[in-house]
Design a protein around this motif. Structure first.
Motif, PDB file in Angstrom:
ATOM      1  N   ASN A 152       0.758  -1.436  -0.107  1.00 49.40           N
ATOM      2  CA  ASN A 152       0.129   0.206  -0.104  1.00 49.40           C
ATOM      3  C   ASN A 152       1.147   1.267  -0.033  1.00 49.40           C
TER       4      ASN A 152
ATOM      5  N   SER B   8       5.147   2.600  -4.448  1.00 46.25           N
ATOM      6  CA  SER B   8       4.736   3.250  -5.710  1.00 46.25           C
ATOM      7  C   SER B   8       4.669   1.991  -6.902  1.00 46.25           C
ATOM      8  N   TYR B   9       4.235   2.168  -8.012  1.00 45.82           N
ATOM      9  CA  TYR B   9       4.323   1.068  -8.871  1.00 45.82           C
ATOM     10  C   TYR B   9       5.626   0.848  -9.409  1.00 45.82           C
TER      11      TYR B   9
ATOM     12  N   THR C 129      -4.722   2.794 -13.974  1.00 45.59           N
ATOM     13  CA  THR C 129      -4.105   3.619 -12.783  1.00 45.59           C
ATOM     14  C   THR C 129      -3.073   2.738 -12.426  1.00 45.59           C
TER      15      THR C 129
ATOM     16  N   GLU D  38      -2.393   2.014  -9.185  1.00 45.22           N
ATOM     17  CA  GLU D  38      -3.067   0.822  -8.725  1.00 45.22           C
ATOM     18  C   GLU D  38      -3.407  -0.317  -9.255  1.00 45.22           C
ATOM     19  N   SER D  39      -3.986  -0.366 -10.398  1.00 34.57           N
ATOM     20  CA  SER D  39      -4.391  -1.409 -11.254  1.00 34.57           C
ATOM     21  C   SER D  39      -2.889  -2.090 -11.786  1.00 34.57           C
TER      22      SER D  39
ATOM     23  N   LYS E 158       0.062  -2.013 -10.058  1.00 35.62           N
ATOM     24  CA  LYS E 158       0.568  -2.773  -8.760  1.00 35.62           C
ATOM     25  C   LYS E 158      -0.304  -4.196  -8.533  1.00 35.62           C
ATOM     26  N   LEU E 159      -1.467  -4.082  -8.745  1.00 35.24           N
ATOM     27  CA  LEU E 159      -2.075  -5.263  -8.483  1.00 35.24           C
ATOM     28  C   LEU E 159      -1.874  -6.199  -9.487  1.00 35.24           C
TER      29      LEU E 159
END
Length: 243
Positions: free
Chosen positions: A88, A91-92, A210, A212-213, A215-216
């Motif tokens: 969390n 960063s990516y 994004t 976040e996507s 990173k997921l």
């Protein structure tokens, strides 16, 4: 026969979108997983084929691990914890670099296996592990059963068995190693189906484009990569032919 129920149309459109989103997400996850496996295989091959590099992790005189060798063995665990608990806050780009570094250090650890097991048995076990992984991945993707509780129980057992394996690394008991390896194999088989189902659900609700996507995707690849490596190594300890 025409169906004029707007609810029917709406639900089917949403379901189709979720399915496409899951497939798109899982395709990216598997692409990064295969990339990590390629990095690990390349590093393992380079270290195993180069006596100078191998001497950095295995003492050529005493035959045991050097200080750097112990660092190489436990470094993947450190990277794994950093990825798991720092997701969390990272960063990516940082997440991606850690994942690639994790795969490379895992390759250094895997290079030692070539000194213990024959090449033919390693190849055979790799194919077997790949087949088992693929079957359970398909099962996890297609099953309608909720595997959440099942996965939670497996994770609890995993941490217990992992603690035993760390202790046995220093004790060196072959009997305990066999039991731990068998337990790991069963756990990883179950976790493969659980993770695939979980990632399928994540992919259905992800917002693409994004950071976040992205990173997921990396975290999904990290979970599957780690699961496969643990499955392969546990099966190798059970079925691998020693030199």
């Amino acid at each position: 026969m025409e169906n004029n129920n707007p609810d029917y149309v709406y639900k089917n459109v949403i379901q189709l979108n979720e399915t496409d989103a899951s497939r798109k997400y899982l395709a990216k996850v598997f692409a990064w997983m295969f990339a990590a496996l390629g990095i690990s295989a390349f590093v393992a091959f380079e270290f195993f084929g180069n006596q100078g590099l191998m001497s950095l992790i295995i003492n050529p005189v005493a035959g045991g691990f050097t200080g750097l060798g112990y660092a190489a063995v436990f470094a993947p665990l450190a990277f794994s914890m950093a990825l798991s608990f720092g997701f969390n806050r990272m960063s990516y780009p940082v997440t991606l670099v850690l994942f690639i570094t994790y795969a490379a250090t895992m390759g250094i650890s895997l290079s030692v296996l070539g000194l213990i097991y024959t090449a033919s048995s390693m190849f055979g076990v790799f194919l077997s592990a790949s087949a088992v992984f693929a079957i359970m991945a398909i099962a996890g993707y297609t099953t309608q059963m909720d595997l959440s509780k099942f996965g939670s129980i497996l994770m609890i057992i995993f941490f217990g068995v992992f603690a035993v394996s760390i202790i046995n690394f220093f004790l060196g008991s072959s009997q305990i190693q066999y039991i731990v390896s068998f337990a790991f194999m069963v756990i990883m088989i179950g976790l493969t189906a659980y993770y695939i189902q979980m990632l399928k659900r994540i992919g259905a609700g992800i917002e693409y484009g994004t950071a976040e996507s992205k990173k997921l995707v990396i975290m999904g690849a990290f979970m599957l990569y780690t699961t496969f490596i643990n499955l392969f190594m546990s099966m190798l300890r059970i079925f691998g032919g020693r030199r």
